[in-house]
Every structure is written in structure tokens, then in C-alpha cells.
Design an enzyme around this catalytic site. Structure first.
Site, PDB file in Angstrom:
ATOM      1  N   LYS A 124      -3.428  -1.670  15.411  1.00 47.21           N
ATOM      2  CA  LYS A 124      -2.984  -0.892  16.567  1.00 47.21           C
ATOM      3  C   LYS A 124      -4.089  -0.819  17.604  1.00 47.21           C
ATOM      4  CE  LYS A 124       0.387   2.288  14.838  1.00 47.21           C
ATOM      5  NZ  LYS A 124       0.363   2.150  13.369  1.00 47.21           N
TER       6      LYS A 124
ATOM      7  N   GLU B  81       0.824  -1.212   0.000  1.00 45.90           N
ATOM      8  CA  GLU B  81       0.000   0.000   0.000  1.00 45.90           C
ATOM      9  C   GLU B  81       0.860   1.264   0.000  1.00 45.90           C
ATOM     10  OE1 GLU B  81      -1.675   1.806   3.467  1.00 45.90           O
ATOM     11  OE2 GLU B  81      -1.311   0.010   4.676  1.00 45.90           O
TER      12      GLU B  81
HETATM   13  N1  PSU Z   1      -2.749   1.638  10.587  1.00 47.34           N
HETATM   14  C1  PSU Z   1      -1.410   1.760  10.709  1.00 47.34           C
HETATM   15  N2  PSU Z   1      -0.710   2.407   9.750  1.00 47.34           N
HETATM   16  C2  PSU Z   1      -1.317   2.944   8.652  1.00 47.34           C
HETATM   17  C3  PSU Z   1      -2.733   2.795   8.529  1.00 47.34           C
HETATM   18  C4  PSU Z   1      -3.402   2.141   9.508  1.00 47.34           C
HETATM   19  O1  PSU Z   1      -0.866   1.276  11.688  1.00 47.34           O
HETATM   20  O2  PSU Z   1      -0.643   3.552   7.815  1.00 47.34           O
HETATM   21  C5  PSU Z   1      -3.422   3.325   7.310  1.00 47.34           C
HETATM   22  C6  PSU Z   1      -3.710   2.169   6.329  1.00 47.34           C
HETATM   23  O3  PSU Z   1      -3.590   2.658   5.012  1.00 47.34           O
HETATM   24  C7  PSU Z   1      -5.154   1.839   6.622  1.00 47.34           C
HETATM   25  C8  PSU Z   1      -5.704   3.211   6.909  1.00 47.34           C
HETATM   26  O4  PSU Z   1      -5.828   1.216   5.556  1.00 47.34           O
HETATM   27  O5  PSU Z   1      -4.694   3.850   7.659  1.00 47.34           O
HETATM   28  C9  PSU Z   1      -7.004   3.167   7.662  1.00 47.34           C
HETATM   29  O6  PSU Z   1      -7.543   4.440   7.703  1.00 47.34           O
HETATM   30  P1  PSU Z   1      -9.060   4.634   8.135  1.00 47.34           P
HETATM   31  O7  PSU Z   1      -9.085   4.261   9.585  1.00 47.34           O
HETATM   32  O8  PSU Z   1      -9.348   6.091   7.896  1.00 47.34           O
HETATM   33  O9  PSU Z   1      -9.870   3.720   7.271  1.00 47.34           O
END
Ligand code: PSU
Ligand code: MN
Length: 303
Positions: free
Chosen positions: A157, A23
């Protein structure tokens, strides 16, 4: 469809070789410069050294790119106007010819279009703490429910409510498999206190399960949870205190929507004085090694 697949990836896919999706939100919104570029390039190299082909995915000026050049990775790492591209963002970014870094959900969609079956990242999004009031649930979870790509991660996390995240995945029928562990890892720590559905001890067995899922015609992804190596894990109480503080600051600053996860990630980096970043980098590299091994075994089993 405006999609470009890099030549080496196209060739590997045509020959049924192992290709790993990566990603780009982790580059643009997940880690600070220049560690983000260094890590992205190192992870690609780990995958190549293991005998698989890396495919870092992003949308550049309205074109879905499966595989990025060094310059494109650098651009995503430095530019401040890169959009965070989850499922709902794709139509706008494509039509307006913008540049977007794909989240887990966005990357799964593009990977599936290209025929890539294994995806390596750090952590997935999930159900946020307090979601019973805010309804803040990442679209990563609904994507896992419908798009057939296996996601190798170090769990999620504990800025999230991991219990609710696992319940959501259960409802959506997403297998959560532990690589050599029966515990669901919490990114910086090896044990969230929750169990995975099944412990799987080798890349070969993991590939057999993915193959079995495909043969059954079951739509949706798989979470392959690979815990951070012990020597790079952070003490649970230290990281929990940092998370509490980051959540408090997010609340005080009225952070909402897609800004929540990037805000919490960067706050954690500040609060832990870079220790969280160092762990983050190590766990992604470890996921790349495990993901490559699984993709290579999966390629042996054919389509
Ligand atoms: N969790 C992490 N590092 C990240 C992300 C999540 O520890 O970089 C990023 C990933 O791209 C994940 C996104 O898909 O955040 C999720 O964001 P949201 O909660 O807005 O869907
Ligand atoms: Mn959200």
C-alpha cells in the site's frame, strides 16, 4: 516444537504437492468482521478449486497451527485479544500459550518450518513514509531477506514509502518479480510509478525462477507482485487523498509501533466507505489464483 500440521497439508507436503500458506493478521487486524472470515474461507476454496492445498497459519494457545479449522478462523476473526505475531512476538506468544495472528514475517517463518514454499497475501509491510525520522520499517522486509518463501502479493500500500521499500529489498537481495507487468503495483492501483526488477509472464516461468534460486542455495524470499485486476482498481487520486487523511489522523492520535498498519487500514476503510475493503478482497482472491498456479508449477519441478 509445538507445531501442528493439518492432516491434508501433511499428506500433500509428503507427496510433494502444491501447498499455499495464508496469513492470519489479514483476518484479525486487516479486515472487519464478518468480511474477514468470508474472505479467508473463499480464498481457501479458490486454492482448493485450483488443485492446491491451502494452509492458513496462526498460533492458537501457544501452538503453531499450519492449517486452521473453520472454528479457529472464526475465533481469530472475532476475538479482540489476538496478538499480532511478527518475528519478535513469537517467543512470548509461544511460551505464554497465547493466541497470535501471524503477519507476513510470522507466516513466512512458520511456513518455512513446515516446508511450504509459496505464500499468498494482500500486501507486504514495508518502509513507512517518514521512516528517515521514525525508523518504522516492517520486519516483513528483513524476513524476506532470510526466509525462503515466495510471497504473492499486490505490491504494498502507498501508506508506505514504496520507493524506499524497493530500495530496502534491493539491499537485502530480494527479487521483486512482476506477474505479467513491469510495474510495481500499489495494492489498490496497478502502478506505483516504480518498476519491478523483472516482468515474468507465466506461472511456469515464475516457478522456474524460484527453482533456480533454490538450486543456487540463495537464502531469502521472493516478492511476486501481482497487480489488482483493472476492474477492481481504485482511482489513484482518490486513494492518495484517503491515505493522506489516514496518515494525518494516525499522527494526531499518536499511533505508533505495531498499531500503525492496522490503524491506517481501518481508517482507509472508513474514509473510502468500504470501497478499499472491496478492492482488498478482490486482489487477495486474484493472488490466490496466481499463487496456486505458481505453486502447482513449482511442485512439478520437485525439491
Ligand atoms: N498490509 C496490508 N494488509 C495487512 C497488512 C499489511 O495491506 O493486513 C498486515 C500484514 O500482516 C503485514 C503486517 O505483514 O500488516 C505488517 O505490519 P507491520 O507494518 O507492523 O510490520
Ligand atoms: Mn512498524
Amino acid at each position: 516444537m509445538n507445531i501442528q500440521i493439518k492432516a491434508d497439508i501433511q499428506e500433500a507436503l509428503a507427496q510433494g504437492k502444491a501447498v499455499i500458506a495464508l496469513e492470519s493478521t489479514i483476518i484479525s487486524h486487516g479486515m472487519p468482521y464478518p468480511k474477514n472470515v468470508e474472505t479467508a474461507l473463499e480464498v481457501e476454496q479458490i486454492i482448493r478449486d485450483a488443485g492446491a492445498v491451502p494452509a492458513t497459519i496462526a498460533i492458537m494457545d501457544g501452538v503453531i497451527k499450519i492449517g486452521l479449522s473453520h472454528d479457529e478462523i472464526e475465533q481469530l476473526a472475532q476475538a479482540s485479544d489476538v496478538l499480532k505475531a511478527s518475528r519478535r512476538d513469537l517467543p512470548y506468544i509461544m511460551a505464554q500459550k497465547k493466541t497470535g495472528a501471524t503477519t507476513v514475517a510470522g507466516t513466512m517463518i512458520c511456513a518455512a518450518m513446515a516446508g511450504i514454499r509459496v505464500f499468498v497475501t494482500g500486501g507486504i509491510g514495508g518502509v513507512h513514509r517518514g521512516a528517515e525520522k521514525t525508523m518504522d520499517i516492517s520486519a516483513d522486509l528483513t524476513e524476506l531477506a532470510k526466509t525462503n518463501v515466495a510471497v504473492v502479493c499486490a505490491g504494498a500500500k502507498s501508506i508506505l514509502d514504496l520507493g524506499l521499500t524497493l530500495e530496502y529489498l534491493e539491499t537485502q537481495g530480494v527479487p521483486v518479480l512482476g506477474y505479467q507487468t513491469d510495474r510495481f503495483p500499489a495494492f489498490y492501483t496497478r502502478d506505483s510509478g516504480f518498476a519491478v526488477n523483472y516482468q515474468v509472464n507465466s506461472a511456469e516461468e515464475m516457478a522456474e525462477i524460484l527453482h533456480s534460486k533454490a538450486q543456487l542455495g540463495l537464502e531469502g524470499g521472493t516478492v511476486i507482485a501481482n497487480p489488482i485486476p483493472e476492474e477492481h482498481a481504485l482511482p489513484a487520486d482518490e486513494i492518495e487523498a484517503a491515505i493522506q487523511q489516514a496518515l494525518k489522523e494516525a499522527d494526531e492520535n499518536g499511533i505508533a509501533g505495531k498499531a500503525v498498519t492496522p490503524f491506517l487500514l481501518s481508517k482507509l476503510g472508513e474514509i473510502t466507505a468500504g470501497k478499499s475493503l472491496a478492492s482488498n478482497i478482490e486482489l487477495v482472491k486474484n493472488n490466490a489464483r496466481v499463487g496456486a498456479a505458481i505453486a502447482i508449477e513449482l511442485a512439478k519441478l520437485g525439491k
